[in-house]
Design an enzyme around this catalytic site. Sequence first.
Site, short mmCIF file in Angstrom:
data_model
loop_
_atom_site.label_atom_id
_atom_site.label_comp_id
_atom_site.label_asym_id
_atom_site.label_seq_id
_atom_site.Cartn_x
_atom_site.Cartn_y
_atom_site.Cartn_z
CG HIS A 6 -0.52 0.36 2.48
ND1 HIS A 6 -0.26 -0.56 3.47
CD2 HIS A 6 -0.23 1.58 3.01
CE1 HIS A 6 0.18 0.07 4.55
NE2 HIS A 6 0.20 1.37 4.29
CG ASP A 63 -0.23 -3.91 2.73
OD1 ASP A 63 0.37 -3.46 1.73
OD2 ASP A 63 -0.55 -3.22 3.72
CB SER A 77 2.69 1.75 6.28
OG SER A 77 1.41 1.67 6.80
N GLY A 78 4.88 -0.60 6.24
CA GLY A 78 5.98 -1.18 5.48
C GLY A 78 7.16 -1.55 6.36
#
Length: 440
Positions: A249, A294, A390-391
């Site tokens: 994402h 994801d 995120s990530g």
Amino acid sequence: MSPSCPVEFSEVEYPQVENQRRQQFWDPVRLALFTLAIAAIIGIAIGIVTHFVVADDKSFCYLASFKITNIKYKEKYGIRTSREFAERSHQIERMISRIFRSSTRGRRFIKSHVVKLSPDEDGVNVLMVLMFRYPSTDSAERIMKKIERLLYPSLNTNQLPLTVNKQSFRITPINSKKMRNLLNSRCGIRMTSSYMPLPASSSTERIVQGSETAMEGEWPWQASLQLLGVGHQCGASLISNTWLVTAAHCFLRNKDPNQWIVTFGATIKPPAMKRSVCKIIIHENYDRQINENDIALVQLTIQVEFSNTVQRVCLPDSSIKLPPKTSVFVTGFGSIVDDGPTQNKLRQARVETISNDVCNRKDVYDGMITPGMLCAGFMEGKIDACKGDSGGPLVYPDKRDIWYLVGIVSWGQSCGLPKKPGVYTRVTRYREWIASKTGV
Ligand code: ARG
């Protein structure tokens, strides 16, 4: 005589009268007191100097190899991230540590680390690094003799769980460069600048309720993914000298590798290292509606040089399963409140794994957690990842203090809310996918 020369008095030049007066001044009592005082001062000075010389310890590293004859070699020993390798290595390290720690020189011993297990007709060959702390004035050869004297008699006893062939035992000093090369070819090892291994983190909270990372090199696989001209967008984890794992994402806004850069180090500005991106691979079945799959891979144009500040994390075997309530750590430059700004200094938090069954409960995420997801946090909320994390990595240290990437920060309802823990991409589910794309 030039003015810069130190002035020296010679016996001849010394005025006779002065000499006379001195002799009167130095009566026996005074002389005795004076001598005593000087002796005391010298004594104290020697004490202080010794203290500092001794306190200035340095790490000395050795490479040891030996044969273990009462076990059989298993194919899985050849795979360093396998459970078999980890368990056998841990047993060997424990045995060696116990021998050193039980001696009077116990505090000199820092760590032992198995680097290789190889087959032998009589059993298994072990290659391991031994680290000691000794005064920097000591010599590597002398310490080696001490180690041998201590180790040899202990290897004879049959109380040891493993039978070490004494004749096969070899030990050689290695310098810090060799040592760094040896350990840098491994994954998931954290080192300080003095090549001392870092202890498992004691930090507790972070992001929403967290703490700043203690030092550079504590999370050496953490990277910041930045969009040119915009800045930090996501975290990522280094898994080889050219590949990073992150969340799919992160690239919803922009998938063009030329628009992205990757930085390493505990701060975004200034970074410890900077790289451009040549390739972005987004999971073919990424579904943005339900956050399924994801996961994405980022390849660097130029490979990184591993160091104490830049290091890769290990990928867990796809068979590894963490029980609920396992302590795991999440790190990132994300905001510390919902919708807050990016943090310049890396932050960290300890969270706990939550089973998918619990996480899917009606009052938690009500069936939104798929097998490719992993929940971590606390039911009471508070400690959590947040926007901008995120990530980034969710990692776990095994018994040998080797760190594995178990999750990728993916989603969550707001940040740190009760019964709304962080949801991560479950890395074990994608182990083969990662290997198929990167060869790692
Ligand atoms: N999706 C968010 C991001 O883009 C991170 C979500 C993590 N949220 C959480 N509550 N754990 O950075």
